[in-house]
Scaffold this active site. Structure first.
Site, PDB file in Angstrom:
ATOM      1  N   LYS A  14     -16.798  -9.875   5.432  1.00 39.23           N
ATOM      2  CA  LYS A  14     -15.779 -10.275   6.417  1.00 39.23           C
ATOM      3  C   LYS A  14     -15.772  -9.335   7.617  1.00 39.23           C
ATOM      4  CE  LYS A  14     -12.438  -9.777   3.512  1.00 39.23           C
ATOM      5  NZ  LYS A  14     -11.091  -9.490   3.091  1.00 39.23           N
ATOM      6  N   HIS A  53       0.843  -1.205   0.000  1.00 38.47           N
ATOM      7  CA  HIS A  53       0.000   0.000   0.000  1.00 38.47           C
ATOM      8  C   HIS A  53       0.875   1.252   0.000  1.00 38.47           C
ATOM      9  CE1 HIS A  53      -2.997  -2.736   2.262  1.00 38.47           C
ATOM     10  NE2 HIS A  53      -3.604  -2.432   1.139  1.00 38.47           N
ATOM     11  N   SER A  85      -2.695  -7.945   2.545  1.00 37.26           N
ATOM     12  CA  SER A  85      -2.915  -7.889   3.999  1.00 37.26           C
ATOM     13  C   SER A  85      -3.311  -9.272   4.513  1.00 37.26           C
ATOM     14  CB  SER A  85      -4.025  -6.887   4.330  1.00 37.26           C
ATOM     15  OG  SER A  85      -3.694  -5.609   3.863  1.00 37.26           O
ATOM     16  N   ARG A 120      -1.760  -5.591  -8.692  1.00 37.59           N
ATOM     17  CA  ARG A 120      -0.642  -6.483  -8.394  1.00 37.59           C
ATOM     18  C   ARG A 120      -0.417  -7.479  -9.517  1.00 37.59           C
ATOM     19  NH1 ARG A 120      -3.073  -7.417  -2.572  1.00 37.59           N
ATOM     20  NH2 ARG A 120      -4.844  -6.817  -3.831  1.00 37.59           N
TER      21      ARG A 120
HETATM   22  P1  ADP Z   1      -9.523  -3.929  -0.964  1.00 34.71           P
HETATM   23  O1  ADP Z   1      -9.945  -2.536  -1.270  1.00 34.71           O
HETATM   24  O2  ADP Z   1      -9.603  -4.852  -2.164  1.00 34.71           O
HETATM   25  O3  ADP Z   1     -10.006  -4.510   0.297  1.00 34.71           O
HETATM   26  P2  ADP Z   1      -6.863  -3.494   0.129  1.00 34.71           P
HETATM   27  O4  ADP Z   1      -7.083  -2.721   1.322  1.00 34.71           O
HETATM   28  O5  ADP Z   1      -6.117  -4.765   0.352  1.00 34.71           O
HETATM   29  O6  ADP Z   1      -7.967  -3.859  -0.841  1.00 34.71           O
HETATM   30  O7  ADP Z   1      -6.045  -2.593  -0.903  1.00 34.71           O
HETATM   31  C1  ADP Z   1      -6.452  -1.312  -1.315  1.00 34.71           C
HETATM   32  C2  ADP Z   1      -5.823  -1.050  -2.644  1.00 34.71           C
HETATM   33  O8  ADP Z   1      -4.423  -1.251  -2.560  1.00 34.71           O
HETATM   34  C3  ADP Z   1      -6.313  -1.960  -3.773  1.00 34.71           C
HETATM   35  O9  ADP Z   1      -6.298  -1.215  -4.962  1.00 34.71           O
HETATM   36  C4  ADP Z   1      -5.272  -3.032  -3.825  1.00 34.71           C
HETATM   37  O10 ADP Z   1      -5.171  -3.599  -5.126  1.00 34.71           O
HETATM   38  C5  ADP Z   1      -4.024  -2.223  -3.509  1.00 34.71           C
HETATM   39  N1  ADP Z   1      -2.987  -3.080  -2.937  1.00 34.71           N
HETATM   40  C6  ADP Z   1      -3.047  -3.900  -1.880  1.00 34.71           C
HETATM   41  N2  ADP Z   1      -1.886  -4.540  -1.682  1.00 34.71           N
HETATM   42  C7  ADP Z   1      -1.061  -4.111  -2.679  1.00 34.71           C
HETATM   43  C8  ADP Z   1       0.276  -4.434  -3.065  1.00 34.71           C
HETATM   44  N3  ADP Z   1       0.988  -5.329  -2.439  1.00 34.71           N
HETATM   45  N4  ADP Z   1       0.772  -3.798  -4.141  1.00 34.71           N
HETATM   46  C9  ADP Z   1       0.031  -2.913  -4.820  1.00 34.71           C
HETATM   47  N5  ADP Z   1      -1.225  -2.572  -4.542  1.00 34.71           N
HETATM   48  C10 ADP Z   1      -1.776  -3.176  -3.472  1.00 34.71           C
END
Ligand code: ADP
Length: 160
Positions: free
Chosen positions: A42, A17, A129, A91
């Protein structure tokens, strides 16, 4: 001033992130990271307040970044902030299907809505995560994936 929203669950924030945040502020003057209160069906591991606090602490070196939270539709959050551009991280191909659907659905709810996709460093393309929490739960080393503060919070959370 060019402003973008970076929405997500951030449960918790990872170096993946943060990589996206760092790239986004090269393109935008201001980045509003917005933590979704609702994480689908969830139950999140961390409360929204905990998730916001962790991002605030981890992103404090970037004055362009502010952190908030939202409930409900992303397009409504974007409208309320007066922002039409959303940043998402891509990703791998597996992210594409979901992101494609989300971008077009949001655009049908608000024709001004635009999504911009950024790719992280290859070091983080596999990082999520969910994966970090699983490693922490099983007692593995998560220091390559999350900042020390988040590592501490995960250790506390999964201490048996
Ligand atoms: P979501 O909104 O799908 O629950 P997350 O909180 O995990 O997702 O992630 C928020 C954003 O950050 C999403 O666009 C996700 O693709 C991106 N993201 C999460 N982990 C990574 C990573 N390792 N590299 C690049 N982008 C990421």
């Amino acid at each position: 001033m060019r402003t973008a929203l970076y929405p997500g669950s951030f449960d918790p924030v990872t170096y993946g992130h943060m990589d996206i945040m760092e790239r986004a502020i090269k393109v935008f003057d201001r980045l509003i990271v917005t933590v979704a209160r609702d994480v689908g069906s969830k139950e999140p591991t961390f409360t929204v307040e905990e998730r916001v606090e962790m991002i605030e602490a981890c992103a404090k070196q970037w004055e362009e970044v502010t952190v908030g939270s939202f409930a409900g539709l992303l397009v409504d959050c974007a409208r309320a902030c007066g922002v039409h551009t959303v940043i998402r991280g891509l990703r791998a191909v597996t992210d594409f299907e979901y992101e494609f659907q989300m971008a077009l659905t949001n655009r049908s709810l608000d024709p001004d809505f635009e999504c911009i996709y950024l790719m992280p460093s290859k070091d983080y393309t596999y990082l999520s995560s969910t994966m970090v929490k699983e490693i922490a739960r099983l007692g593995g080393d998560i220091s390559p994936f999350v900042p020390p503060l988040v590592e501490g919070k995960l250790r506390e959370k999964f201490r048996s």
